[in-house]
Design an enzyme around this catalytic site. Sequence first.
Site, PDB file in Angstrom:
ATOM      1  N   HIS A  18       0.840  -1.210   0.000  1.00  0.00           N
ATOM      2  CA  HIS A  18       0.000   0.000   0.000  1.00  0.00           C
ATOM      3  C   HIS A  18       0.876   1.261   0.000  1.00  0.00           C
ATOM      4  O   HIS A  18       0.635   2.210  -0.751  1.00  0.00           O
ATOM      5  CB  HIS A  18      -0.881   0.052   1.257  1.00  0.00           C
ATOM      6  CG  HIS A  18      -1.984  -0.956   1.322  1.00  0.00           C
ATOM      7  ND1 HIS A  18      -2.148  -1.807   2.393  1.00  0.00           N
ATOM      8  CD2 HIS A  18      -3.006  -1.248   0.478  1.00  0.00           C
ATOM      9  CE1 HIS A  18      -3.210  -2.563   2.202  1.00  0.00           C
ATOM     10  NE2 HIS A  18      -3.745  -2.262   1.051  1.00  0.00           N
ATOM     11  N   LYS A  42     -15.983  -6.327   4.236  1.00  0.00           N
ATOM     12  CA  LYS A  42     -15.093  -7.300   4.867  1.00  0.00           C
ATOM     13  C   LYS A  42     -15.164  -7.161   6.383  1.00  0.00           C
ATOM     14  O   LYS A  42     -15.237  -6.047   6.904  1.00  0.00           O
ATOM     15  CB  LYS A  42     -13.643  -7.042   4.444  1.00  0.00           C
ATOM     16  CG  LYS A  42     -13.387  -7.215   2.970  1.00  0.00           C
ATOM     17  CD  LYS A  42     -11.933  -6.877   2.666  1.00  0.00           C
ATOM     18  CE  LYS A  42     -11.638  -6.965   1.189  1.00  0.00           C
ATOM     19  NZ  LYS A  42     -10.296  -6.459   0.865  1.00  0.00           N
ATOM     20  N   ARG A  91      -2.275  -5.661  -8.577  1.00  0.00           N
ATOM     21  CA  ARG A  91      -1.145  -6.547  -8.308  1.00  0.00           C
ATOM     22  C   ARG A  91      -1.015  -7.602  -9.383  1.00  0.00           C
ATOM     23  O   ARG A  91       0.033  -7.851  -9.922  1.00  0.00           O
ATOM     24  CB  ARG A  91      -1.320  -7.235  -6.948  1.00  0.00           C
ATOM     25  CG  ARG A  91      -1.029  -6.331  -5.800  1.00  0.00           C
ATOM     26  CD  ARG A  91      -1.628  -6.858  -4.532  1.00  0.00           C
ATOM     27  NE  ARG A  91      -3.082  -6.779  -4.589  1.00  0.00           N
ATOM     28  CZ  ARG A  91      -3.866  -7.073  -3.587  1.00  0.00           C
ATOM     29  NH1 ARG A  91      -3.364  -7.512  -2.457  1.00  0.00           N
ATOM     30  NH2 ARG A  91      -5.170  -6.954  -3.704  1.00  0.00           N
ATOM     31  N   SER A 129      -3.010  -7.699   2.702  1.00  0.00           N
ATOM     32  CA  SER A 129      -3.264  -7.616   4.145  1.00  0.00           C
ATOM     33  C   SER A 129      -3.612  -9.008   4.692  1.00  0.00           C
ATOM     34  O   SER A 129      -3.217  -9.363   5.798  1.00  0.00           O
ATOM     35  CB  SER A 129      -4.410  -6.651   4.428  1.00  0.00           C
ATOM     36  OG  SER A 129      -4.092  -5.362   3.960  1.00  0.00           O
TER      37      SER A 129
HETATM   38  P1  ADP Z   1     -10.101  -3.155  -0.527  1.00  0.00           P
HETATM   39  O1  ADP Z   1     -10.870  -3.851   0.526  1.00  0.00           O
HETATM   40  O2  ADP Z   1     -10.766  -1.926  -1.051  1.00  0.00           O
HETATM   41  O3  ADP Z   1      -9.562  -4.039  -1.628  1.00  0.00           O
HETATM   42  P2  ADP Z   1      -7.396  -3.045   0.446  1.00  0.00           P
HETATM   43  O4  ADP Z   1      -6.905  -2.332   1.660  1.00  0.00           O
HETATM   44  O5  ADP Z   1      -7.262  -4.527   0.426  1.00  0.00           O
HETATM   45  O6  ADP Z   1      -8.867  -2.573   0.285  1.00  0.00           O
HETATM   46  O7  ADP Z   1      -6.690  -2.459  -0.836  1.00  0.00           O
HETATM   47  C1  ADP Z   1      -6.805  -1.108  -1.199  1.00  0.00           C
HETATM   48  C2  ADP Z   1      -6.177  -0.911  -2.560  1.00  0.00           C
HETATM   49  O8  ADP Z   1      -4.793  -1.196  -2.479  1.00  0.00           O
HETATM   50  C3  ADP Z   1      -6.723  -1.828  -3.647  1.00  0.00           C
HETATM   51  O9  ADP Z   1      -6.729  -1.125  -4.860  1.00  0.00           O
HETATM   52  C4  ADP Z   1      -5.721  -2.945  -3.707  1.00  0.00           C
HETATM   53  O10 ADP Z   1      -5.673  -3.536  -4.986  1.00  0.00           O
HETATM   54  C5  ADP Z   1      -4.441  -2.182  -3.416  1.00  0.00           C
HETATM   55  N1  ADP Z   1      -3.395  -3.032  -2.856  1.00  0.00           N
HETATM   56  C6  ADP Z   1      -3.484  -3.914  -1.847  1.00  0.00           C
HETATM   57  N2  ADP Z   1      -2.298  -4.528  -1.618  1.00  0.00           N
HETATM   58  C7  ADP Z   1      -1.434  -4.003  -2.518  1.00  0.00           C
HETATM   59  C8  ADP Z   1      -0.069  -4.246  -2.836  1.00  0.00           C
HETATM   60  N3  ADP Z   1       0.656  -5.165  -2.220  1.00  0.00           N
HETATM   61  N4  ADP Z   1       0.474  -3.522  -3.824  1.00  0.00           N
HETATM   62  C9  ADP Z   1      -0.268  -2.620  -4.510  1.00  0.00           C
HETATM   63  N5  ADP Z   1      -1.541  -2.353  -4.282  1.00  0.00           N
HETATM   64  C10 ADP Z   1      -2.138  -3.043  -3.305  1.00  0.00           C
END
Ligand code: ADP
Length: 160
Positions: A18, A42, A91, A129
Site C-alpha cells: 500500500h 469485509k 497486483r 493484508s
Molecule cells: P479493498 O478492501 O478496497 O480491496 P485493500 O486495503 O485490500 O482494500 O486495498 C486497497 C487498494 O490497495 C486496492 O486497490 C488494492 O488492490 C491495493 N493493494 C493492496 N495490496 C497491494 C499491494 N501489495 N500492492 C499494490 N496495491 C495493493
Amino acid sequence: MTKIAVYPGTFDPITNGHFDLMKRGLKIFDQIIVAVAENSQKQTLLSLQQRIDLVNEVTKDIKAINVMTLNKLVVDFAKDHSATIILRGLRAISDFEYEVQLASINRSIEPSIESVFMSPAEEYSFLSSSIVKDIARHNGDTSDYVHPSVSEVLREKYLK
Ligand code: ADP
C-alpha cells in the site's frame, strides 16, 4: 491546479505494498487522501481507529498524504474533497476484473472522476493484508511486509 487523488481501501492493516503505491502515486498527483473504509463488506481484524492510526504512523513523514475515514460512496467522498482521481492498486490479473467493475460503476455514478491504476514494485506484487494477517496469526515474522508499528499491533492482537 492541485491534483488530488483518493486512495480508498480497507487497510486492515496497511502493508508495504500500500505504502509503495502511495509513493508512486505522488509522482503523478500533488496530494493523496488515503480513505480508510469504515463499513467495508469485509470483517476487519483491526478497528477503524487502529487502521487509521497505523496509516498515519506509516505516512507521517509525507505531508502530501492525508488520512481520513471513508463512510460514503468513494465518488461522493472525492467530490467533497475536490479530488478528481481514484487511485487503486493492481497486483495481478486476479485484481483486474474486480477493479474494472468498480471503476465502471464509479464512472457511471460520477463521470467527472477518473480511476487510475498503478502496480507496486515486484516484491510487493504478491503482498496482501490477508497474507500478512495469516503470517502474524501463526507467529511468523511480518517485518519484511509491514512497518514495525504494524507488526507490533498484530503481535499484540494475536497474543490474546
Ligand atoms: P479493498 O478492501 O478496497 O480491496 P485493500 O486495503 O485490500 O482494500 O486495498 C486497497 C487498494 O490497495 C486496492 O486497490 C488494492 O488492490 C491495493 N493493494 C493492496 N495490496 C497491494 C499491494 N501489495 N500492492 C499494490 N496495491 C495493493
